[in-house]
Design an enzyme around this catalytic site. Structure first.
Site, PDB file in Angstrom:
ATOM      1  CE  LYS A  11      48.419  75.436  59.096  1.00 27.03           C
ATOM      2  NZ  LYS A  11      49.421  74.819  58.189  1.00 27.03           N
ATOM      3  CG  ASP A 135      44.815  75.329  56.588  1.00 21.83           C
ATOM      4  OD1 ASP A 135      44.550  74.171  56.195  1.00 21.83           O
ATOM      5  OD2 ASP A 135      45.920  75.864  56.428  1.00 21.83           O
TER       6      ASP A 135
END
Length: 286
Positions: A11, A135
């Site tokens: 990401k 995350d």
């Protein structure tokens, strides 16, 4: 089961605002996650116990690895003693701010929840994921853009994806998250921008006027300590990117491009020096 191979994508962060610090020492933040086409590959094979191997000696394949932590956390939750052998082919750089370890952990949770036929409720799976890393829930629960608050675990799926080419560069510096939080320059008192609305304006209307407010609070300290990382951002803009930023706490830097030709030229330039990923418009994790 013979074996199952799956991809665990990385990401980037579009804007990263550190908004405060909790009593437990964790910092709160506001950010937008977006997936990129840079991935590790995990292979799961039948085994009596839990075991793991990794393609690089730079990462541990013991109980400190997030994949094994995820498998053990899932076993403990379910009260079972099932096994699996995990093979990790590592391609996402670590210490890069790309969430590679978190993505590997989320992939392990998702795959083993299915393989072991546990059917863990989503809320409980979210709790396990958060315990592994802030995350991890993003990679577990969404496929495209997501707005995150808390320590990164409170998510809102924006049901959108970036309509631009993304060039992501790893300048070779491994920056620990602990170092980044200890050294960033606090800016807690300010009027925070509306990241959700800014993403909608950028993705739906290509409103580039929102870009100056898409700041990453780690950038000033990271750039001061690692001038080569600053240089990569400058070069991404020089090569035709209309926006560039540090991802997470770094050291990876990404640039957004409207034209494929410019993105390919930039990727070609950086590949002479560093690992690079080129992500197509509207990319989502599948």
């Amino acid at each position: 089961m013979q074996h199952i191979s799956v991809k665990a994508f990385a990401k980037i962060n579009l804007g990263l605002l550190i908004t405060g610090k909790r009593q437990d020492g964790y910092h709160t933040l506001e950010t937008v996650f977006s997936p990129i086409n840079w991935y590790d590959e995990l292979t799961f094979s039948a085994a009596d116990g839990l075991g793991m191997s990794c393609s690089t000696i730079d990462l541990p394949a013991d109980d400190s690895n997030l994949c094994l932590k995820a498998a053990k956390a899932l076993r403990e939750y379910a009260g079972i003693d099932k096994g699996v052998a995990i093979t990790l082919t590592k391609r996402i750089p670590f210490g890069a701010g790309l969430g590679g370890g978190s993505s590997d952990a989320a992939t392990t949770l998702r795959v083993l929840n299915a393989l072991w036929e546990l059917d863990v409720p989503q809320g409980d799976l979210h709790g396990i994921a958060t315990g592994l890393g802030a995350d991890v829930p993003y990679f577990l629960e969404t496929k495209g853009l997501a707005y995150a608050t808390g320590i990164g675990e409170i998510l809102e799926d924006l049901e959108a994806s970036l309509p631009f080419h993304i060039v992501t560069v790893f300048p070779g510096e491994h920056i620990s998250t602990v170092w980044a939080y200890r050294n960033f320059y606090p800016r807690f008192v300010r009027q925070a921008p509306d990241l959700k609305q800014m993403m909608k304006d950028l993705c739906l209307r290509s409103d580039f006027s929102v870009l100056p407010a898409l700041e990453n609070d780690f950038e000033p300290a990271v750039f001061d300590h690692y001038p080569a990382v600053r240089k990569v951002k400058e070069q991404l803009l020089e090569k035709g990117g209309f926006y560039a930023s540090l991802s997470g706490s770094g050291s990876a830097v990404f640039g957004l491009f409207e034209e494929l030709r410019d993105a390919e030229n930039a990727a070609r330039f950086f590949r002479e020096h560093f690992p690079v990923a080129l992500t197509e418009p509207f990319f989502t994790m599948q």
